[in-house]
Each structure stands twice: as structure tokens, then as C-alpha cells.
Design an enzyme around this catalytic site. Structure first.
Site, PDB file in Angstrom:
ATOM      1  CG  PHE A 170      -1.882   1.374   1.375  1.00 23.10           C
ATOM      2  CD1 PHE A 170      -3.055   1.209   0.794  1.00 23.10           C
ATOM      3  CD2 PHE A 170      -1.291   2.607   1.521  1.00 23.10           C
ATOM      4  CE1 PHE A 170      -4.028   2.333   1.002  1.00 23.10           C
ATOM      5  CE2 PHE A 170      -1.940   3.836   1.854  1.00 23.10           C
ATOM      6  CZ  PHE A 170      -3.433   3.370   1.244  1.00 23.10           C
ATOM      7  CD  GLU A 171       5.425   2.317  -1.946  1.00 25.89           C
ATOM      8  OE1 GLU A 171       6.464   1.961  -1.316  1.00 25.89           O
ATOM      9  OE2 GLU A 171       5.402   2.298  -3.348  1.00 25.89           O
ATOM     10  CB  ILE A 172      -0.853   7.007  -1.585  1.00 22.04           C
ATOM     11  CG1 ILE A 172      -1.822   6.122  -1.778  1.00 22.04           C
ATOM     12  CG2 ILE A 172      -1.225   8.343  -2.600  1.00 22.04           C
ATOM     13  CD1 ILE A 172      -3.051   6.550  -1.046  1.00 22.04           C
TER      14      ILE A 172
END
Length: 538
Positions: A395-397
Site C-alpha cells: 500500500f503506497e501513495i
């Protein structure tokens, strides 16, 4: 033939029945006896003789008690008698004044029940809402004082949530430029590295993220694969979104052994990693994947015109409605990296990673950001060695421009040339974590705690988002050692990874609590914190 009452009395030797049991036939009164089953009564009490065929022949009238028992078999009569008995009882025990008072109370209660209570706007405004940040409060790390003016991300959320920047079919052309991608909003995309064989898994992920967020914001999807996507994959994924979809192949030079890697040594390392049980360490493709996610994904030609990305994996779950534009949030608040889990990683995967990172920092001190904070990644009880904490990078933004920066490029090249992606199993999660810690100040790293998410055994669900999440809130420290169980001999830090990142008051313990004492009673030694992480205002 008419029979006179005197004749009947003579035959039956029975006195005339009371008037209330008489019916008139042609002016002659005939006594009528109510019928009942009579099956258990003697013949003398039967309303009609079993052997008689003469309809003019009647037996003695049953006693009063029997008549009442027969009448009670009628539901209507029984109800009327019950009502009469209830009324007589009321009048017997309550005088007329008390009854009047009782009736008055009943009337007032009925009126109050059916007339709605009006509320003033001030009263409504004072009520907390489960859908606003007055109930759910984002958590920020303890930040050093600064003389500079910085954006306020919490205030931004208060002012720009409730889907303020959502688009619809009618207005989307106002937000998108002539090429259908940009316009006046962030240049961003949802990206996924996925195989054709993972179609079902990525479809589940797309369905949930589209429903929870992207159907309102219409950011494009970009899928990457080390081989061409099948037509089935393309058609199936396109059917799940109204946003644009792109299907790209990873360049061969980004998915193969670099020339400086000794292939025989690499094969030996695969066998060794498989023997000691390092997750997927024996798979050649997994090493390629870790290297690509660490230092090549942002170099793909299709991303050259994008500034932001959200990484999406197959078979993950998104539990919460997201009511703001996450890319606009990152852009407006000068954020570089966003995560929602900070947990331990298996140290056997990268035994030389910290040594090479420390060597890099000593060689290139000019590249380290002056406001960087790597202290939360060091274990003082282990001589300042890496504590193996990581941002859970599936999960990366984040900012693509950050990964393209000189500092990150030099760092990645330093690690790549050392061969750690193949001779060991350098993962993109610890590599990204160390890069972000060295080159980004904490104020530009965001904890997306409001986005519920699950990847395999690791699950995150925020508190105080009732009505917007379909999951049970998890503890702040819930996923800390799931990848490295307590029974593992790997050394674990005295504080959980997320608390070391947050720092300050988040590390404070209850008076008298000790890790050894908790463990002696069967605990894991990480429940002694004063702040649990579910407080509304901290």
C-alpha cells in the site's frame, strides 16, 4: 301445528323459562335452550335427546353454571365478558376522580409521543458526526519546531472532504485535459504489477477500490506485466471501471539479471534462501519484482507525464469509503509518501542492507535531507543497528518525482551494484523505507490511517469511522510482528514500529508496567502504552 306453552309445560312438567330465553313463533313463545356438545354430560342435562327425532321434544333446561360454560365457548361472548369484568374491576378499585386523572395522563403521553421535538441549528451543530474529522482524528508524528510555514493537512481534510472534488459523467471533461488524463487536477494514476494468472485477484481489488473511491474520481488504471496481457485480462478489467485503462509490458532490461551479477552465485543464493524459509526467496521472478518495485517502476515511459501514483496489489481489500481526493491531498500538502502499516520485516531477507545503507550515508552526506529522521529505524539496545521496521509498501501513495530525485537514484544504484537484490532478497519495502527516512522530512510522510486495508494476514481498520467502514477496528500495534512471529529468534525492538515513527507521547508507558511482567502473564509485551491509539483527541 302450533303448540301452546301450557301444553309444553304439561308434557315436560317444566316451568316457563325466563323471558330472556324466549323466541316468538307466530305469536307463541317457545323456550330455547342453548346447544352445546353435551358429549360428556348425562342425558338429563343434554340439550336434546340422542334418541329423539321429535323436534318439539325438549329436556330440562341446563343449570345456570353449565349455560355459562357453554356460552364461554363463543369467542365473541368471552371477549365481551372479559371487557365487562375488567370495567367492573376498574370501577370497584378506582373512584371516578382517580380514573379521570389516569385518563388525562394517558392523553398527555399520547400527544407527547406523536409530536416531534424540534431542534435548533445550534443544537444540531453541537452533535458529533461519525462522518467528519471531528470524530476521527488523523495521527501525525511528533515534529520538530520549524520557522517555516507549512501546510496544515488536518485542516485541509476538514475543508475538502465530503467528496468536494469528486467528478461525474457530466463534469469529467471539465477536470480532464484534451488527452483525457490531466486538466486542473493532479497528474496521477492507479498502478498495478500483475500477471494474467492473477486476473481474479486484481478484479477483486479493482471492484473494491472503485466502489470505495475511484468511481467518484476517475483516475486512470495502469497495469504492468513482464509479458503481454491477454485479451481476457484486458476486457475483464475494463468492465470494472469507467476510468481509462492502460496495459504495459515491463522493458526486458528492467526484468532480467544485470551484467554484474554472477549467475552461479545467484543460483546458490536461491537454494539457500529457500532452505532457511525466506518468503519467496527461491523464486527468480520475485527477485526481479523486488528490484523493479524498488528502482524501476517510475522509469517506465508511460509514467513520464505523471506525478503521483497509488500502488494496488491483487487480492487486497479496501474496507472504507474515502471521501476526498487523496492525490490532491498529497499535492496540496507537499507530501511525498503515504502508508498505512508500519511493521517488522524478516531480517534474513537482507542481512547486509543496513551496512550498505550506512556506508552510503557516510559517502554521500550531502544527499541526506537536513530534516531527515532515521532514529526511529535504529535499535539503541543493539548498538544502533537497523531495527528492521518498514512501511508495508504494497500500500503506497506517493510522489513519482521523489523517486526520480537524485538522492534516491544514487541510493538505489548503490544498492543495485552491490547485488543485494539477487545474492540476498532486498525487498522494496525496506529499501523504500530507508530511502524515505533519509531523504524526506517526517512532516512530508502521511499515515493514511483512515483507509481500511488488508493484504494477506496483515489487516488495518481505523477507529471512529462508523458508517464508512465494513471492518472491526484494529489496534494501533496490531500488525507489528505478524511477518516475524514472537517465537522467531529475530531480535525485536522494545517499541512497535508505528510508535517509534510517531515518537514522543506515543512511547509513554503505564506506571509500574514492564515488558517482562506482561509476558509472565502470557502477553506479548506490547500492551503497556498509555495511549492506545483510539482516542478521539490526543
Amino acid at each position: 301445528m302450533q303448540i301452546s306453552p301450557s301444553t309444553i309445560n304439561l308434557i315436560m312438567n317444566t316451568p316457563k323459562m325466563p323471558d330472556r330465553f324466549e323466541r316468538s313463533f307466530s305469536g307463541v313463545s317457545i323456550p330455547i335452550t342453548p346447544f352445546g356438545s353435551g358429549s360428556t354430560l348425562s342425558s338429563s342435562l343434554s340439550p336434546r335427546s340422542r334418541s329423539s327425532t321429535d323436534s318439539t321434544t325438549f329436556w330440562r333446561t341446563p343449570p345456570k353454571a353449565l349455560r355459562e360454560k357453554e356460552w364461554e365457548k363463543s369467542p365473541c361472548e368471552a371477549s365481551r365478558k372479559a371487557v365487562r369484568r375488567w370495567i367492573r374491576g376498574i370501577w370497584k378499585h378506582i373512584n371516578s376522580q382517580r380514573l379521570l386523572l389516569l385518563l388525562l395522563v394517558v392523553v398527555i403521553f399520547t400527544i407527547a409521543l406523536f409530536i416531534p421535538i424540534s431542534s435548533t441549528p445550534q443544537a444540531e451543530a453541537s452533535l458529533p458526526s461519525v462522518h467528519t474529522t471531528t470524530t476521527y482524528k488523523p495521527i501525525r508524528p511528533i515534529l520538530p519546531p520549524s520557522i517555516k510555514t507549512h501546510p496544515d493537512p488536518i485542516k485541509w481534510l476538514e475543508e475538502n472532504s465530503n467528496d468536494k472534488y469528486a467528478v461525474n459523467d457530466e463534469s469529467i471533461t471539465e477536470f480532464l485535459g484534451p488527452n483525457g488524463v490531466f486538466g486542473n487536477r493532479p497528474r496521477a494514476a492507479l498502478i498495478s504489477l500483475v500477471r494474467n494468472s492473477e486476473l481474479n485477484g486484481i478484479m477483486r481489488s479493482i471492484k473494491q477500490l472503485e466502489y470505495r473511491w475511484n468511481r467518484k474520481y476517475q483516475y486512470p488504471w495502469i497495469f504492468f506485466n513482464d509479458e503481454p496481457f491477454s485479451e481476457e485480462f484486458k476486457s475483464s478489467t475494463k468492465n470494472l471501471t469507467s476510468a481509462e485503462c492502460y496495459y504495459e509490458v515491463v522493458p526486458k532490461e528492467h526484468w532480467s539479471l544485470p551484467e554484474w551479477i554472477d549467475e552461479s552465485r545467484f543460483m546458490n543464493s536461491l537454494e539457500y534462501l529457500g532452505t532457511i524459509g525466506v518468503g519467496k526467496g527461491w523464486l527468480v521472478s520475485y527477485h526481479h519484482m523486488c528490484r523493479w518495485n524498488s528502482g524501476f517502476f517510475y522509469k517506465h515511459p508511460i509514467l513520464k507525464d505523471y506525478d503521483w501514483y497509488w500502488r494496488v496489489e491483487p487480492d487486497v481489500h479496501y474496507f472504507c469509503d474515502i471521501d476526498y481526493d487523496v492525490f490532491r491531498f498529497m499535492n496540496d500538502n507537499n507530501m511525498k509518501y503515504g502508508f498505512n502499516m508500519n511493521i517488522l520485516d524478516d531480517a534474513r531477507s537482507f542481512p547486509s542492507l543496513w551496512e550498505r545503507t550506512h556506508s552510503f550515508a557516510q559517502t554521500h552526506p550531502n544527499l541526506i535531507h537536513p530534516e531527515s529522521d532515521t532514529s526511529w529505524l535504529l535499535d539503541p539496545e543493539a548498538g544502533g543497528e537497523y531495527n528492521n521496521c518498514q512501511f508495508f509498501s504494497n500500500f503506497e501513495i506517493g510522489s513519482l518525482n521523489f523517486w526520480r530525485s537524485e538522492a534516491n537514484e544514487v541510493y538505489f544504484d548503490w544498492l543495485d551494484k552491490a547485488g543485494g537484490f539477487y545474492y540476498e532478497r532486498f525487498g522494496d519495502a525496506p529499501v523504500h523505507t530507508l530511502s524515505v527516512a533519509m531523504f524526506v522530512p517526517k512532516r512530508e510522510i502521511w499515515f493514511f490511517r483512515d483507509i481500511g486495508y488488508q493484504h494477506s494476514i496483515n489487516e488495518h481498520c481505523p477507529p471512529h469511522r462508523e458508517g464508512k467502514c465494513s471492518c472491526q477496528p484494529t489496534r494501533l500495534d496490531a500488525n507489528f510482528y505478524k511477518l516475524v512471529p514472537l517465537e522467531s529468534p529475530q531480535r525485536k525492538p522494545v517499541d512497535t514500529c508505528i510508535r517509534q515513527f510517531l515518537g514522543g507521547k506515543w512511547l509513554s508507558k503505564k506506571e509500574g508496567w514492564t515488558m517482562e511482567g506482561e509476558r509472565s502473564f502470557g502477553g506479548d509485551g506490547y500492551h503497556g502504552y498509555i495511549l492506545k491509539g483510539d482516542e478521539v483527541d490526543v
